[in-house]
Design an enzyme around this catalytic site. Structure first.
Site, PDB file in Angstrom:
ATOM      1  N   CYS A  95      26.371 -24.417  56.217  1.00 51.82           N
ATOM      2  CA  CYS A  95      27.321 -25.117  57.074  1.00 51.82           C
ATOM      3  C   CYS A  95      26.760 -26.500  57.406  1.00 51.82           C
ATOM      4  O   CYS A  95      25.606 -26.633  57.827  1.00 51.82           O
ATOM      5  CB  CYS A  95      27.561 -24.329  58.354  1.00 51.82           C
ATOM      6  N   CYS A 142      33.066 -21.323  60.070  1.00 48.89           N
ATOM      7  CA  CYS A 142      31.704 -20.833  60.261  1.00 48.89           C
ATOM      8  C   CYS A 142      31.683 -19.885  61.452  1.00 48.89           C
ATOM      9  O   CYS A 142      32.164 -20.214  62.535  1.00 48.89           O
ATOM     10  CB  CYS A 142      30.750 -22.009  60.488  1.00 48.89           C
ATOM     11  N   CYS A 165      38.341 -21.713  48.988  1.00 49.69           N
ATOM     12  CA  CYS A 165      38.523 -23.147  48.729  1.00 49.69           C
ATOM     13  C   CYS A 165      37.982 -23.917  49.938  1.00 49.69           C
ATOM     14  O   CYS A 165      38.614 -23.942  51.002  1.00 49.69           O
ATOM     15  CB  CYS A 165      40.006 -23.429  48.497  1.00 49.69           C
TER      16      CYS A 165
END
Length: 243
Positions: A95, A142, A165
């Protein structure tokens, strides 16, 4: 007239049963699929900026805030991670905000969409919401900091059949960390089926409400007439006593 009324009542029963089945089906399928009944999608993004590491963002902090923080989408083929080549087939994609490992590079594939695509995430790395503004697709973010990442679709390659995606600006590549994708991925409900279920759910609730009102009307009318007769009787008694 009696036969017509009985036929109408039978059809109302059929409509009610069918509507109840549709409502039950929608409740079950929406509940067990990824995202449940959270329909806010990318507009529900609430990235915890206090968890963001102070690292360089190759695609720019402005785009990072627009996409990861506000739930936007970067332009296709514009990110640094959208291609698949020999230099990034191992390692882990983290992330871009908090650094949580999200995807193993081994799960990356070329989808031709212009955005980094993966077949599966790491265990407990992602959170899910259904996104009505994106035609019922499923949004991913996340699980640690809440940063918006992208969407997941059910048109990916086997073995998962999924295509995560992801916006390139939401990722940073760690070539030193080796990870394995989750063995089990959540069930992703087809976007068009989500819209169909929600439409059927709303329409069926309307039918059930109407039929319930029709069924309750004779009871209400009976009580209303009883109360009206009682009031008329009391009024007549009052006029007689006045005489």
């Amino acid at each position: 007239d009696v036969e017509r009324a009985n036929a109408a009542m039978e059809w109302r029963h059929i409509y009610s049963i069918a509507s109840a089945v549709v409502v039950l089906l929608a409740v079950v399928l929406m509940s067990v699929s990824a995202g449940g009944w959270d329909l806010t999608g990318s507009k529900g993004t609430a990235m915890r900026s206090d968890l963001c590491d102070q690292r360089d963002i190759p695609d720019g902090h402005s785009l990072f805030n627009q996409v990861c923080g506000a739930g936007g989408t970067e332009r296709a083929f514009s990110g640094i991670h959208h291609t698949v080549n020999s230099s990034n087939t191992s390692g882990t994609y983290r992330c871009a905000c908090c650094g949580t490992p999200l995807f193993s590079a081994a799960e990356k594939f070329n989808s031709g969409t212009g955005w980094p695509s993966y077949t599966a995430p790491l265990d407990d790395a992602l959170g899910y919401r259904k996104d009505l503004l994106q035609m019922g697709s499923t949004e991913v973010h996340c699980s640690t900091c809440g940063a918006h990442l992208g969407h997941v679709f059910d048109d990916g390659p086997q073995p998962t059949g999924l295509r995560y995606c992801i916006n390139s600006v939401c990722l940073w590549y760690d070539s030193e960390l080796s990870t394995l994708a989750a063995e089990h991925v959540p069930w992703i409900l087809n976007a068009y089926l989500v819209l169909l279920l929600l439409f059927g759910f709303c329409a069926s609730c309307c039918v059930l409400t109407k039929n319930a009102a029709v069924a309750a009307y004779p009871i209400w009318e009976k009580r209303y007439r009883r109360g009206s007769d009682r009031n008329n009787s009391q009024s007549q008694e009052g006029r007689m006593s006045a005489w």
